[in-house]
Structure formats: C-alpha cells, structure tokens
Design a protein around this motif. Structure first.
Motif, PDB file in Angstrom:
ATOM      1  N   PHE A 257      22.972 -26.219 -14.453  1.00 31.46           N
ATOM      2  CA  PHE A 257      23.777 -25.263 -13.825  1.00 31.46           C
ATOM      3  C   PHE A 257      23.354 -23.848 -13.955  1.00 31.46           C
ATOM      4  CE2 PHE A 257      26.535 -29.134 -14.035  1.00 31.46           C
ATOM      5  CZ  PHE A 257      27.045 -29.186 -12.443  1.00 31.46           C
ATOM      6  N   GLY A 258      23.748 -22.986 -12.904  1.00 30.59           N
ATOM      7  CA  GLY A 258      23.331 -21.473 -13.205  1.00 30.59           C
ATOM      8  C   GLY A 258      24.326 -20.937 -13.973  1.00 30.59           C
ATOM      9  N   PHE A 259      24.002 -19.885 -14.825  1.00 31.16           N
ATOM     10  CA  PHE A 259      24.744 -19.274 -15.788  1.00 31.16           C
ATOM     11  C   PHE A 259      25.449 -17.965 -14.924  1.00 31.16           C
ATOM     12  CE2 PHE A 259      25.540 -15.872 -18.771  1.00 31.16           C
ATOM     13  CZ  PHE A 259      26.406 -16.493 -19.677  1.00 31.16           C
ATOM     14  N   ARG A 260      26.629 -17.826 -15.113  1.00 33.84           N
ATOM     15  CA  ARG A 260      27.209 -16.652 -14.492  1.00 33.84           C
ATOM     16  C   ARG A 260      28.385 -16.066 -15.490  1.00 33.84           C
ATOM     17  NH1 ARG A 260      30.040 -15.814  -8.680  1.00 33.84           N
ATOM     18  NH2 ARG A 260      30.610 -13.551  -8.880  1.00 33.84           N
ATOM     19  N   ARG A 261      28.516 -14.787 -15.626  1.00 36.53           N
ATOM     20  CA  ARG A 261      29.700 -14.155 -16.414  1.00 36.53           C
ATOM     21  C   ARG A 261      30.105 -12.845 -15.853  1.00 36.53           C
ATOM     22  NH1 ARG A 261      29.014 -14.552 -22.843  1.00 36.53           N
ATOM     23  NH2 ARG A 261      29.453 -17.033 -22.080  1.00 36.53           N
ATOM     24  N   ASN A 262      29.104 -12.111 -15.714  1.00 36.46           N
ATOM     25  CA  ASN A 262      29.467 -10.561 -15.211  1.00 36.46           C
ATOM     26  C   ASN A 262      28.970 -10.128 -13.920  1.00 36.46           C
ATOM     27  OD1 ASN A 262      30.855 -10.432 -18.091  1.00 36.46           O
ATOM     28  ND2 ASN A 262      28.946  -9.709 -18.891  1.00 36.46           N
ATOM     29  N   LEU A 263      27.842 -10.727 -13.536  1.00 36.31           N
ATOM     30  CA  LEU A 263      27.429 -10.205 -12.080  1.00 36.31           C
ATOM     31  C   LEU A 263      27.935 -11.053 -10.924  1.00 36.31           C
ATOM     32  CD1 LEU A 263      23.698  -9.281 -13.060  1.00 36.31           C
ATOM     33  CD2 LEU A 263      25.416  -7.653 -12.499  1.00 36.31           C
ATOM     34  N   ARG A 264      28.154 -10.420  -9.854  1.00 34.51           N
ATOM     35  CA  ARG A 264      28.360 -11.115  -8.748  1.00 34.51           C
ATOM     36  C   ARG A 264      27.073 -11.569  -7.896  1.00 34.51           C
ATOM     37  NH1 ARG A 264      32.670  -6.805  -5.340  1.00 34.51           N
ATOM     38  NH2 ARG A 264      34.315  -7.066  -6.920  1.00 34.51           N
ATOM     39  N   THR A 265      26.122 -10.981  -8.269  1.00 35.82           N
ATOM     40  CA  THR A 265      24.764 -11.445  -7.815  1.00 35.82           C
ATOM     41  C   THR A 265      24.254 -12.713  -8.510  1.00 35.82           C
ATOM     42  OG1 THR A 265      23.527  -9.899  -9.046  1.00 35.82           O
ATOM     43  CG2 THR A 265      24.113  -9.402  -7.170  1.00 35.82           C
ATOM     44  N   GLU A 266      25.041 -13.256  -9.656  1.00 36.10           N
ATOM     45  CA  GLU A 266      24.241 -14.287 -10.381  1.00 36.10           C
ATOM     46  C   GLU A 266      24.662 -15.630  -9.597  1.00 36.10           C
ATOM     47  OE1 GLU A 266      24.669 -12.939 -14.726  1.00 36.10           O
ATOM     48  OE2 GLU A 266      26.396 -13.570 -14.014  1.00 36.10           O
ATOM     49  N   LEU A 267      23.565 -16.334  -9.391  1.00 38.55           N
ATOM     50  CA  LEU A 267      23.872 -17.752  -8.666  1.00 38.55           C
ATOM     51  C   LEU A 267      24.586 -18.835  -9.561  1.00 38.55           C
ATOM     52  CD1 LEU A 267      20.562 -17.739  -6.715  1.00 38.55           C
ATOM     53  CD2 LEU A 267      22.741 -17.211  -5.838  1.00 38.55           C
ATOM     54  N   ARG A 326      19.801 -16.967 -12.621  1.00 40.38           N
ATOM     55  CA  ARG A 326      19.094 -16.372 -11.506  1.00 40.38           C
ATOM     56  C   ARG A 326      19.839 -15.551 -10.593  1.00 40.38           C
ATOM     57  NH1 ARG A 326      14.439 -17.406  -7.999  1.00 40.38           N
ATOM     58  NH2 ARG A 326      14.998 -17.342  -5.766  1.00 40.38           N
ATOM     59  N   THR A 327      19.601 -14.381 -10.017  1.00 40.22           N
ATOM     60  CA  THR A 327      20.331 -13.580  -9.235  1.00 40.22           C
ATOM     61  C   THR A 327      19.767 -13.772  -7.702  1.00 40.22           C
ATOM     62  OG1 THR A 327      18.775 -11.796  -9.427  1.00 40.22           O
ATOM     63  CG2 THR A 327      20.360 -11.810 -11.323  1.00 40.22           C
ATOM     64  N   HIS A 328      20.564 -13.122  -6.911  1.00 34.11           N
ATOM     65  CA  HIS A 328      20.218 -13.146  -5.429  1.00 34.11           C
ATOM     66  C   HIS A 328      19.076 -12.481  -5.346  1.00 34.11           C
ATOM     67  CE1 HIS A 328      23.870 -14.997  -4.038  1.00 34.11           C
ATOM     68  NE2 HIS A 328      24.621 -14.372  -4.725  1.00 34.11           N
ATOM     69  N   ARG A 359      15.456  -6.784 -15.672  1.00 32.12           N
ATOM     70  CA  ARG A 359      16.267  -5.716 -15.725  1.00 32.12           C
ATOM     71  C   ARG A 359      17.920  -5.935 -15.816  1.00 32.12           C
ATOM     72  NH1 ARG A 359      15.309  -3.968 -11.685  1.00 32.12           N
ATOM     73  NH2 ARG A 359      17.315  -4.337 -10.515  1.00 32.12           N
ATOM     74  N   ASP A 360      18.192  -6.850 -15.063  1.00 27.27           N
ATOM     75  CA  ASP A 360      19.676  -7.070 -14.766  1.00 27.27           C
ATOM     76  C   ASP A 360      20.301  -7.857 -16.110  1.00 27.27           C
ATOM     77  OD1 ASP A 360      20.019  -5.584 -12.547  1.00 27.27           O
ATOM     78  OD2 ASP A 360      20.384  -7.389 -11.358  1.00 27.27           O
ATOM     79  N   TRP A 361      19.149  -8.724 -16.701  1.00 26.58           N
ATOM     80  CA  TRP A 361      19.354  -9.471 -17.931  1.00 26.58           C
ATOM     81  C   TRP A 361      19.830  -8.434 -19.123  1.00 26.58           C
ATOM     82  CZ3 TRP A 361      20.790 -14.243 -19.385  1.00 26.58           C
ATOM     83  CH2 TRP A 361      20.758 -14.714 -20.758  1.00 26.58           C
TER      84      TRP A 361
END
Length: 383
Positions: A257-267, A326-328, A359-361
């Motif tokens: 699964f994708g990892f997401r914690r802080n960014l809305r753009t994270e998938l 991954r981000t959008h 960069r976002d990472w």
C-alpha cells in the motif's frame, strides 16, 4: 551464460529457529508455496530429532479422516507411543486447528510440526484454537541470505542475471542449465502454483485467476487499477478483489500500500503488487530472454530486490511496516520501511547513477533517511 550450480547443500535460514522453538506442548507451523522446499526442510529437521516420529501427509484420505475426527479416543489410538508428529500439507485436514488443540491439551509432552501451502486455509484453522500454543514461520524461495555462505560476492554477481530471469525456487537454483530451469518453472506454473487457489470453494473460473496473475506480471512495481483489471478480464470488481486476495494468501503475489502521513497529495488508495519469485513472474508471461533483449529490466530488478529484502526482514526478525510513496505530481520512492519510529526511503535502480531524494519527501519528512540500491551495492541490503 554459464550458470554453475551450488556444490554444497543450501542451509535454510529458519532451520535453527524452528529447532529451538519445537518444544513440548507447542505446534510449529511452516507456511510457504508448493515446491518451495517445505518437505525437504522437514526431512532435514527430523534428522536432528532422536525420538520416534509419526510422519503424516495431510493430502492422504486416511490421514484426513483420522486427524479431523475431534475424538480424543480416536486420536490417542493413532498416536500410540509417538510424542513427535509431523504433518505435511496440514491445510487439507478439516478442522486441523481444533484437533491439534485436543492433542496438545491432552498430551503436554507432545511436539507437533506442520506445514501448509495455503495460508488462507491453514492460518484460519489454527489461528484461534492454538492461540499461545504455536510458533509460525514462512519459507520463501531460496534467499540470497542463504546462498551467500556458499558463494563469494563475485559469484553472486555472476549469477545475478540468472536469478532475475529464473528466480530462486530450490529446483531452479540447483538445475544444470537454462533449459532445465525453464522446464521446472513451467511445471511449477502448470501443476503446483495455482493448485490451492483452484481447490478453494467458489472458484468457478480458474482461467480468470491465471489471466489476472499474467496481467499483474506486466505491471510489477506500478500502481494497479482494479477497475482496469475488471474491464480487461470481463469480471466484476468484487471478483477481482477476491481473486487478488486468494493469490496473495496462496503465496503468488504480495500487495503493498501507499504511504501517507502529512501530505494531501500522497497516494494511498492504489496498490502495487510484487511476485514471490521472479521466475514465476517470467514464466507467466513466457519471457525468459536475457537482460540485453528485454524492456522490463527495471521491474525485474525492483521485484527481485523487494522480495529478497522481505526474506531478510522475515528471517532476521526486522520488524517493519512497508509501503511505497507517490504523490499526485509523480514524485515517488519505491520502498518505504517504517521501523523503530523512523522512516527509511529506498529507491531501487538498475543503474548506479546518483538519484536525488524527491523534494516533497525531504520537506515533509526531514528526519527520514534516503538511500539508493543498485546492482553494485545490493548484497549488503539483502544479505
């Protein structure tokens, strides 16, 4: 390409752990796909045991009838003087968990060793009844972790291409040449790989399961659209999800699964799928071409590193949550390990050319680490 075989026996990494935890009043369960070496490992284990051993095969009808009886009198009569029981393919026995609970409750000095090629069936049956009474292990195709004691790093590099193409099933590793390796993989696909999937109730269209596996083989390391799979296979979305679940529980694929914690753009709603073995993946799409004739070297390499790293985490007891990131706007990292309260981003590339972290990472997770795994430094990461 010349591929010399291993000249000494390949010691399975979990063997010592199993012997240590094979205690009276306990059940040790070994999961893993068919032909991965579970029965061979059982034979090696019993050589270390001096007491009389009762060996049973769960696919034998008489064994099934006896072990599913739930009758203490019947079970006692069959055990006799034995205090060590080995059950191969235990998932084929109805209510095996309840019957094993009866045995360990009634005979505190008994030791039981069981294997299963379907985690769906066996884990479901032994889970609740044997809470606190079992140890469980997963046996993978041969790991580089297990090969390294038998070969030098230079030899590992020489054999890397063969392992990317033909994988690491025990019979494949020890086969004499590429033609034999291919024949073995084709027989695994035809006669063993999907056997447990097809034997489960409700699989009315087994050909669709194979087609689904082939579709996933062409999307290794990429985000998978279940809607797209549904349209390609002409089956409904619920059936696609069910078949994916069965392929995972019978040791064909692994879902990430994708990892997401802080960014809305994270998938996080998409998944990636990897195969338990590169050779199986290539056999499904009938492509055993050498690397210089392939367009999928990147996915092959990523699948190999992913599964070899999984073997190392499992065998060395490295507790870790695993994801991709991954981000959008298509910034991505192939593998994220979350362990010890820290994030480790790992990018997997065939080339050793330097790659900068997204960069976002860096901005979103300033305390996370980032590393590049390539064909010149991979051995330390997986072995």
């Amino acid at each position: 390409m010349i591929d010399k075989t291993i000249k000494i026996p390949i010691e399975r990494y979990i063997k010592k752990d199993i012997l240590r935890y094979l205690q009276p009043g306990k059940v040790v369960v070994i999961y893993g796909p068919r032909r991965v070496g579970k029965t061979t490992l059982l034979h090696e284990l019993i050589l270390q045991i001096t007491e009389p051993i009762l060996w049973l095969n769960g696919e034998n009808l008489d064994t099934q009838a006896w072990l599913s009886s739930r009758s203490l009198e019947t079970l006692t009569a069959g055990i006799g003087r034995y205090r060590m029981i080995v059950i191969d393919e235990a998932q084929r026995v109805d209510e095996i968990g309840l019957n094993l609970k009866i045995l360990v409750d009634s005979f505190p000095d008994i030791r039981i060793l069981a294997t299963g090629s379907s985690s769906f069936e066996l884990a479901h049956q032994v889970g609740e009844p044997l809470v606190g009474r079992k140890w469980q292990y997963t046996l993978y195709p041969i790991a580089q972790l297990e090969l390294s004691p038998a070969e030098t790093p230079f030899e590992s590099q020489l054999k890397l291409e063969s392992r990317l193409i033909f994988g690491s099933y025990p019979e494949v590793i020890t086969a004499q040449g590429d033609r034999d390796k291919r024949a073995i993989l084709e027989s695994i696909i035809d006669g063993a790989l999907f056997k447990d999937v097809f034997m489960l109730e409700g699989i009315k269209k087994p050909a669709k399961v194979v087609q689904l596996a082939k579709a996933l083989a062409l999307q290794v390391g990429s985000q998978v659209s279940l809607t797209e799979l549904s349209n390609i296979l002409d089956i409904n979305l619920a059936t696609v999800e069910r078949y994916l679940d069965l392929l995972e529980k019978t040791f064909v694929i692994i879902r990430v699964f994708g990892f997401r914690r802080n960014l809305r753009t994270e998938l996080i709603k998409t998944c990636r799928y990897y195969f338990w073995d590169n050779g199986v993946r290539n056999a499904l799409i009938n492509n055993f071409n050498p690397l210089n004739l392939r367009t999928d070297v990147g996915p092959l390499w990523e699948n190999y590193i992913f599964i070899e790293r999984m073997k190392k985490r499992e065998y060395d007891h490295i507790g870790s949550n695993i994801h991709f990131w991954r981000t959008h706007d298509r910034q991505e990292i192939d593998l994220v390990e979350e362990r010890g309260g820290k994030l480790y981003g790992i990018e997997v590339k065939w080339s050793a050319k330097k790659v900068r972290p997204p960069r976002d990472w860096l901005v979103t997770y300033p305390n996370a680490e980032f590393s590049l795994i390539h064909r010149e430094n991979y051995l330390e990461f997986i072995a």
